[in-house]
Design a protein around this motif. Structure first.
Motif, PDB file in Angstrom:
ATOM      1  N   LEU A 100      36.427  79.437  51.029  1.00 36.54           N
ATOM      2  CA  LEU A 100      35.614  78.376  51.598  1.00 36.54           C
ATOM      3  C   LEU A 100      36.237  77.919  52.907  1.00 36.54           C
ATOM      4  N   CYS A 122      30.377  73.999  55.555  1.00 33.61           N
ATOM      5  CA  CYS A 122      31.283  74.824  54.767  1.00 33.61           C
ATOM      6  C   CYS A 122      30.609  76.166  54.513  1.00 33.61           C
ATOM      7  N   ALA A 174      30.875  79.799  52.507  1.00 31.94           N
ATOM      8  CA  ALA A 174      31.473  80.503  51.387  1.00 31.94           C
ATOM      9  C   ALA A 174      31.412  82.007  51.634  1.00 31.94           C
ATOM     10  N   MET A 189      28.132  73.582  44.611  1.00 29.52           N
ATOM     11  CA  MET A 189      28.993  73.368  45.771  1.00 29.52           C
ATOM     12  C   MET A 189      29.050  71.876  46.060  1.00 29.52           C
ATOM     13  N   CYS A 235      35.796  71.002  50.935  1.00 32.86           N
ATOM     14  CA  CYS A 235      34.661  71.737  50.386  1.00 32.86           C
ATOM     15  C   CYS A 235      35.103  72.386  49.079  1.00 32.86           C
ATOM     16  N   ALA A 256      33.638  74.609  45.315  1.00 29.62           N
ATOM     17  CA  ALA A 256      32.547  75.370  44.693  1.00 29.62           C
ATOM     18  C   ALA A 256      32.951  75.772  43.286  1.00 29.62           C
ATOM     19  N   TYR A 311      36.998  76.631  43.108  1.00 30.30           N
ATOM     20  CA  TYR A 311      37.365  77.107  44.436  1.00 30.30           C
ATOM     21  C   TYR A 311      37.416  75.948  45.426  1.00 30.30           C
ATOM     22  N   GLY A 347      38.346  74.777  49.619  1.00 30.51           N
ATOM     23  CA  GLY A 347      38.648  75.106  50.996  1.00 30.51           C
ATOM     24  C   GLY A 347      39.749  74.202  51.533  1.00 30.51           C
TER      25      GLY A 347
END
Length: 116
Positions: free
Chosen positions: A3, A21, A23, A33, A94, A96, A105, A107
Motif C-alpha cells: 500500500l 492510497c 494497492a 480498505m 492506509c 487493507a 496490510y 502502508g
C-alpha cells in the motif's frame, strides 16, 4: 499486498486535503480498505473504511467532514478531508484486509498537519 499512501501536507484550519492510497500485489485478497490515524502520544484509531461493495464506516469525529471512496478498477482508495481542524493533525495510514474489521496490510504513514 503493498500500500502506497500520498497526499498529506500542511493546511490551515477549515481547509481541505485529499489522501490517496494505491494497492498492489495480491489485491484479489482485499475486501476492505481504510484509513487510520495516529496523533503524537495517542493510539492509532480508525478514521474511515470502505468495503469492495461500497459499505462505509466513519469515526464519529470525522462524520460529515471526511468522505472515503474507492476505485476498484484502479485499486485505489481516497479520503477527502474537508473542514479540517487542528485535532485532525496526525500520521494517516492506509490499511487493507480480507474481511472487516481486520486489516492485515498497512502502508507507510502520510503526515497531515492542520494549523490553527
Amino acid at each position: 499486498v503493498q500500500l502506497q499512501a500520498s497526499g498529506g501536507g500542511l493546511v490551515q484550519a477549515g481547509g481541505s486535503l485529499r489522501l490517496s492510497c494505491t494497492a498492489s500485489g495480491s489485491i484479489f485478497s482485499i475486501n476492505v480498505m481504510g484509513w487510520y490515524r495516529q496523533a503524537p502520544g495517542k493510539e492509532r484509531d480508525l478514521v474511515a473504511s470502505i468495503t469492495s461493495g461500497g459499505n462505509t464506516n466513519y469515526a464519529d469525529s470525522v462524520k460529515a467532514r471526511f468522505t472515503i471512496s474507492r476505485d476498484n478498477a484502479k485499486n485505489m482508495v481516497y479520503l477527502q478531508m474537508n473542514s479540517l481542524k487542528p485535532e485532525d493533525t496526525a500520521l494517516y495510514y492506509c490499511a487493507a484486509g480480507a474481511r472487516w474489521p481486520v486489516f492485515e496490510y498497512w502502508g507507510q504513514g502520510t503526515k497531515v498537519t492542520v494549523s490553527s
